[in-house]
Design an enzyme around this catalytic site. Structure first.
Site, PDB file in Angstrom:
ATOM      1  N   GLU A 132       0.860  -1.188   0.000  1.00  0.00           N
ATOM      2  CA  GLU A 132       0.000   0.000   0.000  1.00  0.00           C
ATOM      3  C   GLU A 132       0.891   1.231   0.000  1.00  0.00           C
ATOM      4  OE1 GLU A 132      -2.213   3.179   2.373  1.00  0.00           O
ATOM      5  OE2 GLU A 132      -0.232   2.336   2.594  1.00  0.00           O
ATOM      6  N   HIS A 138      -6.287 -11.574   8.518  1.00  0.00           N
ATOM      7  CA  HIS A 138      -5.644 -10.263   8.423  1.00  0.00           C
ATOM      8  C   HIS A 138      -5.764  -9.611   9.810  1.00  0.00           C
ATOM      9  CE1 HIS A 138      -4.511  -6.283   7.477  1.00  0.00           C
ATOM     10  NE2 HIS A 138      -5.729  -5.789   7.618  1.00  0.00           N
ATOM     11  N   CYS A 158      -4.495  -3.919   2.028  1.00  0.00           N
ATOM     12  CA  CYS A 158      -3.831  -5.039   2.716  1.00  0.00           C
ATOM     13  C   CYS A 158      -3.955  -6.364   1.967  1.00  0.00           C
ATOM     14  CB  CYS A 158      -4.391  -5.188   4.132  1.00  0.00           C
ATOM     15  SG  CYS A 158      -4.402  -3.644   5.018  1.00  0.00           S
TER      16      CYS A 158
HETATM   17  N1  CAA Z   1      -9.905  -1.156  28.849  1.00  0.00           N
HETATM   18  C1  CAA Z   1     -10.081  -2.238  28.019  1.00  0.00           C
HETATM   19  N2  CAA Z   1     -10.695  -2.144  26.801  1.00  0.00           N
HETATM   20  C2  CAA Z   1     -11.101  -0.920  26.397  1.00  0.00           C
HETATM   21  C3  CAA Z   1     -10.948   0.236  27.202  1.00  0.00           C
HETATM   22  C4  CAA Z   1     -10.323   0.085  28.480  1.00  0.00           C
HETATM   23  N3  CAA Z   1     -10.116   1.113  29.292  1.00  0.00           N
HETATM   24  N4  CAA Z   1     -11.463   1.276  26.525  1.00  0.00           N
HETATM   25  C5  CAA Z   1     -11.922   0.803  25.331  1.00  0.00           C
HETATM   26  N5  CAA Z   1     -11.709  -0.524  25.267  1.00  0.00           N
HETATM   27  C6  CAA Z   1     -12.035  -1.431  24.169  1.00  0.00           C
HETATM   28  C7  CAA Z   1     -13.380  -1.142  23.504  1.00  0.00           C
HETATM   29  O1  CAA Z   1     -14.446  -1.741  24.196  1.00  0.00           O
HETATM   30  C8  CAA Z   1     -13.152  -1.720  22.139  1.00  0.00           C
HETATM   31  O2  CAA Z   1     -13.286  -3.141  22.163  1.00  0.00           O
HETATM   32  P1  CAA Z   1     -14.464  -3.876  21.321  1.00  0.00           P
HETATM   33  O3  CAA Z   1     -14.285  -3.445  19.895  1.00  0.00           O
HETATM   34  O4  CAA Z   1     -14.205  -5.315  21.545  1.00  0.00           O
HETATM   35  O5  CAA Z   1     -15.756  -3.378  21.897  1.00  0.00           O
HETATM   36  C9  CAA Z   1     -11.662  -1.462  21.860  1.00  0.00           C
HETATM   37  O6  CAA Z   1     -11.073  -1.191  23.134  1.00  0.00           O
HETATM   38  C10 CAA Z   1     -11.432  -0.252  20.985  1.00  0.00           C
HETATM   39  O7  CAA Z   1     -12.159   0.823  21.516  1.00  0.00           O
HETATM   40  P2  CAA Z   1     -12.918   1.855  20.550  1.00  0.00           P
HETATM   41  O8  CAA Z   1     -13.696   1.108  19.521  1.00  0.00           O
HETATM   42  O9  CAA Z   1     -13.645   2.831  21.376  1.00  0.00           O
HETATM   43  O10 CAA Z   1     -11.630   2.537  19.890  1.00  0.00           O
HETATM   44  P3  CAA Z   1     -11.540   3.724  18.861  1.00  0.00           P
HETATM   45  O11 CAA Z   1     -12.890   4.118  18.361  1.00  0.00           O
HETATM   46  O12 CAA Z   1     -10.684   4.769  19.458  1.00  0.00           O
HETATM   47  O13 CAA Z   1     -10.689   3.086  17.641  1.00  0.00           O
HETATM   48  C11 CAA Z   1     -10.419   1.641  15.777  1.00  0.00           C
HETATM   49  C12 CAA Z   1     -10.611   1.736  17.298  1.00  0.00           C
HETATM   50  C13 CAA Z   1     -11.728   2.012  15.071  1.00  0.00           C
HETATM   51  C14 CAA Z   1     -10.027   0.216  15.414  1.00  0.00           C
HETATM   52  C15 CAA Z   1      -9.283   2.644  15.339  1.00  0.00           C
HETATM   53  O14 CAA Z   1      -8.086   2.285  15.945  1.00  0.00           O
HETATM   54  C16 CAA Z   1      -9.077   2.725  13.832  1.00  0.00           C
HETATM   55  O15 CAA Z   1      -9.761   3.477  13.138  1.00  0.00           O
HETATM   56  N6  CAA Z   1      -8.086   1.946  13.300  1.00  0.00           N
HETATM   57  C17 CAA Z   1      -7.760   1.963  11.871  1.00  0.00           C
HETATM   58  C18 CAA Z   1      -8.760   1.208  11.013  1.00  0.00           C
HETATM   59  C19 CAA Z   1      -8.657  -0.323  11.203  1.00  0.00           C
HETATM   60  O16 CAA Z   1      -7.666  -0.862  11.652  1.00  0.00           O
HETATM   61  N7  CAA Z   1      -9.729  -1.024  10.790  1.00  0.00           N
HETATM   62  C20 CAA Z   1      -9.733  -2.485  10.857  1.00  0.00           C
HETATM   63  C21 CAA Z   1     -10.603  -3.089   9.796  1.00  0.00           C
HETATM   64  S1  CAA Z   1     -10.068  -2.530   8.163  1.00  0.00           S
HETATM   65  C22 CAA Z   1      -8.657  -3.438   7.856  1.00  0.00           C
HETATM   66  O17 CAA Z   1      -8.419  -4.419   8.495  1.00  0.00           O
HETATM   67  C23 CAA Z   1      -7.712  -2.979   6.800  1.00  0.00           C
HETATM   68  C24 CAA Z   1      -6.553  -2.317   7.474  1.00  0.00           C
HETATM   69  O18 CAA Z   1      -5.568  -2.941   7.793  1.00  0.00           O
HETATM   70  C25 CAA Z   1      -6.668  -0.889   7.772  1.00  0.00           C
END
Ligand code: CAA
Length: 406
Positions: free
Chosen positions: A74, A236, A106
């Site tokens: 990418e 993945h 990816c």
């Molecule tokens: N203790 C333990 N766990 C906690 C916590 C705490 N204090 N606070 C939050 N969590 C948990 C949440 O419950 C959540 O778990 P679940 O999904 O099991 O419910 C996890 O931590 C993440 O919390 P949020 O969803 O609130 O986190 P966020 O909104 O800040 O961001 C994300 C998470 C959306 C993955 C973000 O990191 C992101 O946008 N990442 C990039 C996109 C990505 O990786 N997408 C994956 C699918 S696409 C793909 O795979 C292609 C690629 O490589 C990009």
């Protein structure tokens, strides 16, 4: 197979503290312990070359045996010139070796792997092997939700008609494509844009669609890749806890209905996850997202712990590239694969990495923004305390320069 990544990393607890987030969110919720960070002197080319060289050396393969080189990425370094052609020169591959780059977020390296296998099956290899390298830098930017899911690294794989590690079952293949805006990176941006929660949904929907297509290609039955039969499921892994969500959906699809996270059956799913998925996430947890290589990093982790009883067993592979394209495949562990467990283990390489403070990580991130146009300023290995021997050393007359040091 071989993995090589950058020389520095950030500890996720340090990052959480700096961002005012409970560390458990990153270490348990996201499931990451560390993330690899590239300095301005390391890029897709240097990581791909180091991984490629390691794969050839560790398995005693002469560069002259390679008839196809494909780099899935990418994170290209030029709008026109493929990463692969730099790697071709740096690895000393023959001029008769066809060389190109594949891109689909990816999914790029999986696309490369299947085209290498088609090249062999079509009889065009004439006894030669293909070298497929997945090499990427996952960059979302400081302070974004994606920041804890960054990482960088390369996995190199040699494909031949006599595989020493895994043999693909070409009779089972689930494919899926759909135009979605879940993750993308416009031509003008170093940083990826993501609709994070939507991207997770797109990933899970693609897994379900691939499973259904794989059943069709397998003659209407999932018997050959039932979870109860598999020895490992490789997904993945953009961040480690995504693999848990993926396995939950995989289980549901096989069962034919949804299972709530707190339903009694979810205990069985957790047991299956602990057997088939979790043991092979330890490298992903300390490297972070390496986009197109992250699925294959799980396979390296599996191999470095393999025992001879696993030889002959089936495993599944699910590749997901945002945007989106996905594939589900099945492979069997080759007889004799366990003899290579030490050859594939990147443990020593990883334990030699330097831990960055958050201030230094942010400085490196800012410097990397202009490294492509750098007339050997930021891209000076001595400035970043690097100790390896292959680096990007700046762009002169609009041409990227690479140097072997030491
Ligand atoms: N203790 C333990 N766990 C906690 C916590 C705490 N204090 N606070 C939050 N969590 C948990 C949440 O419950 C959540 O778990 P679940 O999904 O099991 O419910 C996890 O931590 C993440 O919390 P949020 O969803 O609130 O986190 P966020 O909104 O800040 O961001 C994300 C998470 C959306 C993955 C973000 O990191 C992101 O946008 N990442 C990039 C996109 C990505 O990786 N997408 C994956 C699918 S696409 C793909 O795979 C292609 C690629 O490589 C990009």
């Amino acid at each position: 197979m071989a993995f090589r990544g950058p020389e520095c990393y950030v500890d996720m607890e340090d990052l959480a503290r700096a961002r005012g987030v409970p560390p458990e969110k990153f270490t348990q919720g996201i499931g990451q312990r560390q993330m690899a960070v590239v300095t301005p002197c390391e890029d897709t080319v240097t990581m791909a070359t180091l991984a490629g060289r390691e794969a050839l050396d560790a398995f005693d393969i002469d560069p002259d045996e390679i008839g196809t080189l494909i780099v899935g990425t990418e994170t290209g370094v030029d709008h026109s010139k493929p990463v692969a052609v730099y790697v071709h020169e740096l690895l000393g591959l023959p001029a008769t070796c066809r060389t190109f780059e594949t891109k689909h977020a990816c999914y790029g390296a999986m696309a490369g792997l299947t085209s290498a296998s088609d090249w062999i099956l079509a009889g065009r290899a004439r006894g030669r092997k293909a070298l497929i390298i997945a090499s990427d830098i996952a960059r979302y930017g400081v302070g974004t939700p994606g920041e804890p899911t960054q990482g960088a690294g390369a996995v190199a794989m040699v494909v031949s008609s006599k595989p020493r590690l895994f043999a693909f079952d070409t009779s089972i293949e689930g494919d899926y494509t759909r135009q979605v805006m879940d993750f993308w990176r416009p031509l003008y941006s170093k940083y990826a844009f993501a609709d994070g929660h939507y991207s997770i949904q797109c990933y899970l929907d693609a897994l379900e669609a691939c499973w259904e297509d794989a059943v069709r290609t397998a003659g209407g039955s999932h018997e050959a890749f039932a979870l109860s039969e598999l020895d490992a499921c490789f997904y993945h892994v953009p961040f480690s806890s995504m693999a848990k969500k993926a396995h939950h959906r995989h289980w549901e699809v096989e069962l034919g209905r949804r299972v709530e996270r707190d339903a009694p059956e979810s205990g069985e799913i957790a047991t299956s996850y602990r057997r088939l998925v979790e043991p092979w996430l330890s490298l992903n947890a300390v490297v972070g997202n390496i986009y197109t290589g992250s699925l294959f990093l799980c396979m390296v982790d599996y191999l470095r712990r393999i025992s001879s009883e696993r030889e002959g067993r089936p495993v599944s592979l699910f590749s997901y590239g945002s945007g989106c394209g996905a594939a589900l495949s099945v492979a069997h562990v080759s007889d004799g694969a366990s003899a290579f467990k030490e050859a594939v283990d990147p443990g020593e390489h990883l334990s030699g990495r330097r831990r960055l403070g958050i201030e230094e990580y942010e400085q490196i991130t800012r410097a990397a923004e202009s490294a492509d146009q750098n007339e050997a300023g930021e891209a000076d290995p001595s400035r970043w305390g690097l100790a390896g021997n292959l680096y990007y050393v700046g762009t002169v007359d609009h041409q990227r320069r690479y140097a072997h040091l030491g």
